[in-house]
Design a protein around this motif. Structure first.
Motif, PDB file in Angstrom:
ATOM      1  N   ALA A 212       9.441   0.632   3.741  1.00 18.48           N
ATOM      2  CA  ALA A 212       8.285   0.380   4.353  1.00 18.48           C
ATOM      3  C   ALA A 212       7.413  -0.081   3.028  1.00 18.48           C
ATOM      4  N   ALA A 213       7.397   1.030   2.365  1.00 18.17           N
ATOM      5  CA  ALA A 213       5.939   1.207   2.074  1.00 18.17           C
ATOM      6  C   ALA A 213       6.072   0.350   0.674  1.00 18.17           C
ATOM      7  N   PHE A 214       6.740  -0.244   0.656  1.00 17.67           N
ATOM      8  CA  PHE A 214       7.228  -0.747  -0.753  1.00 17.67           C
ATOM      9  C   PHE A 214       6.972  -2.488  -0.604  1.00 17.67           C
ATOM     10  N   LEU A 215       7.276  -2.412   0.733  1.00 13.25           N
ATOM     11  CA  LEU A 215       6.864  -3.807   1.554  1.00 13.25           C
ATOM     12  C   LEU A 215       4.679  -4.170   1.701  1.00 13.25           C
ATOM     13  N   HIS A 216       4.915  -3.026   2.612  1.00 15.40           N
ATOM     14  CA  HIS A 216       3.770  -2.644   2.919  1.00 15.40           C
ATOM     15  C   HIS A 216       2.421  -3.323   1.795  1.00 15.40           C
ATOM     16  N   ALA A 217       3.113  -2.595   1.075  1.00 13.12           N
ATOM     17  CA  ALA A 217       1.782  -3.322  -0.269  1.00 13.12           C
ATOM     18  C   ALA A 217       1.164  -4.116  -0.844  1.00 13.12           C
ATOM     19  N   TYR A 218       2.670  -5.207  -0.139  1.00 15.66           N
ATOM     20  CA  TYR A 218       2.600  -6.351  -0.588  1.00 15.66           C
ATOM     21  C   TYR A 218       1.604  -7.173   0.833  1.00 15.66           C
ATOM     22  N   MET A 219       2.592  -6.576   1.937  1.00 11.01           N
ATOM     23  CA  MET A 219       1.699  -7.763   3.363  1.00 11.01           C
ATOM     24  C   MET A 219       0.802  -7.185   3.829  1.00 11.01           C
ATOM     25  N   SER A 220      -0.367  -5.709   3.901  1.00  9.63           N
ATOM     26  CA  SER A 220      -1.565  -5.634   3.539  1.00  9.63           C
ATOM     27  C   SER A 220      -2.311  -6.879   2.781  1.00  9.63           C
ATOM     28  N   GLN A 221      -2.327  -7.922   2.486  1.00  9.07           N
ATOM     29  CA  GLN A 221      -2.992  -8.716   2.195  1.00  9.07           C
ATOM     30  C   GLN A 221      -3.269  -9.768   2.869  1.00  9.07           C
ATOM     31  N   TYR A 222      -2.599  -9.723   3.363  1.00  7.99           N
ATOM     32  CA  TYR A 222      -2.527 -11.052   5.252  1.00  7.99           C
ATOM     33  C   TYR A 222      -3.388 -10.703   5.996  1.00  7.99           C
ATOM     34  N   SER A 223      -4.523 -10.832   6.069  1.00  3.76           N
ATOM     35  CA  SER A 223      -5.270  -9.893   6.832  1.00  3.76           C
ATOM     36  C   SER A 223      -4.821 -11.722   9.215  1.00  3.76           C
ATOM     37  N   ALA A 224      -3.919 -12.282   9.038  1.00  2.00           N
ATOM     38  CA  ALA A 224      -3.826 -12.679  10.012  1.00  2.00           C
ATOM     39  C   ALA A 224      -2.502 -12.097  10.778  1.00  2.00           C
ATOM     40  N   VAL A 225      -1.724 -11.196   9.662  1.00  2.00           N
ATOM     41  CA  VAL A 225      -0.294 -11.061  10.150  1.00  2.00           C
ATOM     42  C   VAL A 225      -0.214  -9.463  10.506  1.00  2.00           C
ATOM     43  N   ASP A 226      -0.086  -8.881  11.512  1.00  2.00           N
ATOM     44  CA  ASP A 226      -0.901  -6.853  11.788  1.00  2.00           C
ATOM     45  C   ASP A 226       1.009  -6.248  10.829  1.00  2.00           C
ATOM     46  N   SER A 227       0.342  -5.886   9.878  1.00  2.00           N
ATOM     47  CA  SER A 227       1.433  -5.525   9.190  1.00  2.00           C
ATOM     48  C   SER A 227       1.563  -3.747   9.128  1.00  2.00           C
ATOM     49  N   THR A 228       0.403  -2.598  10.687  1.00  2.00           N
ATOM     50  CA  THR A 228       0.483  -1.802  10.578  1.00  2.00           C
ATOM     51  C   THR A 228       2.001  -0.856  10.961  1.00  2.00           C
ATOM     52  N   PRO A 229       2.445  -1.709  12.113  1.00  2.00           N
ATOM     53  CA  PRO A 229       4.210  -1.104  12.245  1.00  2.00           C
ATOM     54  C   PRO A 229       4.656  -0.932  11.281  1.00  2.00           C
ATOM     55  N   LEU A 230       4.250  -1.418   9.200  1.00  2.00           N
ATOM     56  CA  LEU A 230       4.880  -0.913   8.368  1.00  2.00           C
ATOM     57  C   LEU A 230       4.087  -0.150   8.025  1.00  2.00           C
ATOM     58  N   GLN A 231       2.619   0.256   7.914  1.00  2.00           N
ATOM     59  CA  GLN A 231       2.002   1.494   7.674  1.00  2.00           C
ATOM     60  C   GLN A 231       2.626   3.030   8.397  1.00  2.00           C
ATOM     61  N   ALA A 232       2.649   2.535   9.381  1.00  2.00           N
ATOM     62  CA  ALA A 232       3.644   3.397  10.350  1.00  2.00           C
ATOM     63  C   ALA A 232       4.353   4.112  10.131  1.00  2.00           C
ATOM     64  N   LEU A 233       5.479   3.376   9.555  1.00  2.77           N
ATOM     65  CA  LEU A 233       6.791   3.767   9.274  1.00  2.77           C
ATOM     66  C   LEU A 233       6.793   4.424   7.968  1.00  2.77           C
ATOM     67  N   ALA A 234       5.808   4.137   6.635  1.00  2.00           N
ATOM     68  CA  ALA A 234       6.265   4.306   5.510  1.00  2.00           C
ATOM     69  C   ALA A 234       5.371   5.808   5.421  1.00  2.00           C
ATOM     70  N   ALA A 235       4.493   5.737   6.678  1.00  6.88           N
ATOM     71  CA  ALA A 235       3.677   6.940   6.829  1.00  6.88           C
ATOM     72  C   ALA A 235       4.827   8.670   6.965  1.00  6.88           C
ATOM     73  N   GLN A 236       5.858   7.642   7.638  1.00 10.66           N
ATOM     74  CA  GLN A 236       6.395   9.033   8.519  1.00 10.66           C
ATOM     75  C   GLN A 236       6.687   9.889   7.543  1.00 10.66           C
ATOM     76  N   ALA A 237       7.370   9.149   5.849  1.00  6.92           N
ATOM     77  CA  ALA A 237       7.557   9.825   4.442  1.00  6.92           C
ATOM     78  C   ALA A 237       7.033  10.718   4.084  1.00  6.92           C
ATOM     79  N   LYS A 238       5.581  11.082   4.473  1.00  7.48           N
ATOM     80  CA  LYS A 238       4.551  12.258   4.520  1.00  7.48           C
ATOM     81  C   LYS A 238       4.310  13.093   4.929  1.00  7.48           C
ATOM     82  N   ARG A 239       5.321  12.989   5.733  1.00  2.00           N
ATOM     83  CA  ARG A 239       4.828  14.004   6.644  1.00  2.00           C
ATOM     84  C   ARG A 239       6.045  15.562   6.761  1.00  2.00           C
TER      85      ARG A 239
END
Length: 496
Positions: free
Chosen positions: A469-496
């Protein structure tokens, strides 16, 4: 009337009380009759419905709409979607078409129409034509309609029973077996007392067989976690030998083994693939795009060919038919949702037929002292599997999503020589990419109907789906018309 908005793949679907008004339903039903009557003057049309509260009202509307067209109408009442197609095949009926009133697994306030001809379920272009004719108010006249009320479901039950007896050579092959059927208060309750019990099974452990369109116990959907937990509990509590669960209109199913193992999605595909590959060595199994690497290896190890294709049951069915026409033996088209269509059964997606095929094998294995699940003991399952859905906020979401996926493919191709990632060779929908560092893969694809990009992840590493998810979010976050926060939330779980 603007009716194209009610199109959902190859079905008509909408809110029962507001979208599927009597006027709308009547126009669509008449348009279907117009299409059928191009081939012959006198046509037979079967009409049936699932357990939804709006089903009887819409069915009555369909029948009344067909009367002026001079059709012979077979009123099938409460029934399953596959049985409606079979009304075009049975010698006793030989219908020219069939209309099933159902919205499959969707919420109880929804309903819809599925259409069949002798050739199978209608395609997208055929539905477009029907809706266009309905919008134009197309009509067809004829002699006064004949309406036949009969227990037509018995023909379908006899068809399934005969299949079992022929395959097993036994009139009571399920004697001594406790089989729990969960119909989810949909249309599938008949399978317990009208198919299994006559074949000797003890069905007293079954649940939610009575039709109730409110679906008070759980959603009738083999993909739903609550539904699968419910049938699992029932199997364990009653010490059943097997559990079978259907969706609302019985075109999908899944099973639970006696020890509570839920066999759906990849495991279900593996199980029926093992059965077919024993019978037809080297066969090609057509699946949707989200199937696992473990399944691909499983099919390959048994000498079969795994052919991934697009998500959507009509897509996999049409692809299997295409392969057959090209000379490739493709006896099964199956989606991870539980839609399974056998070449031997008209490439009809039929949850009851799938269950029968598995039960036949279960009876055969029991004579050898083996269990059904012994066929998939070596199926490798991923350590982690996740799915996220990214919603678009723009009107041109299909083109925008396609552009994002195309650009993602270019990025991954550029990274491939370094070993960071590796795009799949068989991308037929969206893009599937392996990321070796995360010991897994992701598949990004556009939803069949909705303004959503669906992303599936699988990994054999703890925390691997988070890394993907972190790998994909790094790419998807540049597109404002698609909500990539679910990717960000999944990626953040690895840091807990």
């Amino acid at each position: 009337m603007e009716l194209k908005r009610l199109k959902s793949g190859t079905d008509v679907r909408g809110v029962a009380d507001t979208d599927l008004t009597d006027e709308v339903v009547s126009a669509i039903a008449m348009a279907f009759a117009v299409v059928l009557k191009r081939e012959k003057a006198d046509v037979r049309i079967a009409v049936g419905h699932d357990s939804r509260l709006s089903g009887e009202r819409i069915t009555e509307t369909v029948i009344n709409a067909l009367r002026p067209a001079g059709c012979e109408i077979y009123d099938c009442g409460l029934t399953s979607t596959p049985s409606m197609f079979m009304m075009t095949q049975f010698e006793e009926t030989k219908c020219d078409g069939a209309i099933m009133v159902t919205a499959s697994h969707h919420p109880s306030d929804k309903n819809g129409l599925k259409f069949f001809t002798k050739a199978g379920g209608i395609g997208s272009e055929q539905l477009d034509e029907i809706l266009t004719l309905a919008e134009q108010g197309a009509r067809s006249g004829g002699n006064y309609a004949k309406i036949v009320h009969k227990d037509f479901l018995s023909l379908y039950c006899d068809f399934l029973i005969d299949k079992v007896i022929e395959a097993t050579g036994d009139g009571l092959p399920f004697a001594g077996l406790k089989i729990a059927v969960d119909a989810g208060n949909g249309a599938g309750g008949f399978f317990a007392d009208r198919v299994l019990e006559p074949l000797g099974a003890d069905i007293t452990c079954s649940q939610f067989l009575n039709p109730d369109g409110r679906f008070p116990n759980h959603i009738p959907n083999p993909e739903n976690e609550d539904a699968m937990r419910s049938i699992r509990r029932r199997v364990l509590d009653t010490k059943a030998d097997l559990g079978i669960i259907f969706d609302t209109d019985v075109d999908r199913s899944a099973i639970v083994s006696s020890d509570g193992e839920e066999i759906n999605r990849n495991a279900l595909i593996a199980l029926i693939s093992a059965v077919l590959l024993e019978e037809q060595p080297g066969a090609t199994i057509v699946t949707d795009s989200v199937t696992s690497d473990g399944l691909a290896a499983f099919i390959r190890d048994r000498g079969g060919v795994h052919h991934r294709f697009k998500r959507g049951y009509r897509n996999v069915i049409d692809e299997a038919i295409r392969l057959e026409k090209s000379g490739i033996n493709a006896p099964l088209a199956i989606e991870t949702s539980g839609h399974a269509a056998f070449k031997e059964n008209y490439f009809l997606d039929d949850g009851a037929y799938l269950a029968v095929r598995l039960l036949i094998k279960m009876a055969q294995l029991r004579k050898k002292g083996k269990s059904l699940t012994s066929l998939i003991e070596d199926l490798k399952k991923p350590l982690e599997a996740k799915e996220v859905r990214l919603r678009f906020s723009c009107d041109d979401f299909a083109d925008y999503g396609g552009y994002i996926i195309s650009e993602l493919g270019k990025v991954c191709e550029e990274l491939a020589p370094s070993g960071v990632c590796r795009p799949a060779d068989d991308n037929r929908e969206g893009i599937r990419v392996t990321v070796p560092a995360e010991q897994g893969w992701f598949l990004a694809r556009m939803s069949v109907h909705d303004p959503i990009m669906v992303v599936n992840f699988e990994s054999d590493k703890i925390g691997g789906t988070n890394g993907l998810a972190a790998f994909l979010h790094a790419y998807m976050s540049q597109y404002s018309a698609v909500d990539s926060t679910p990717l960000q939330a999944l990626a953040a779980q690895a840091k807990r």
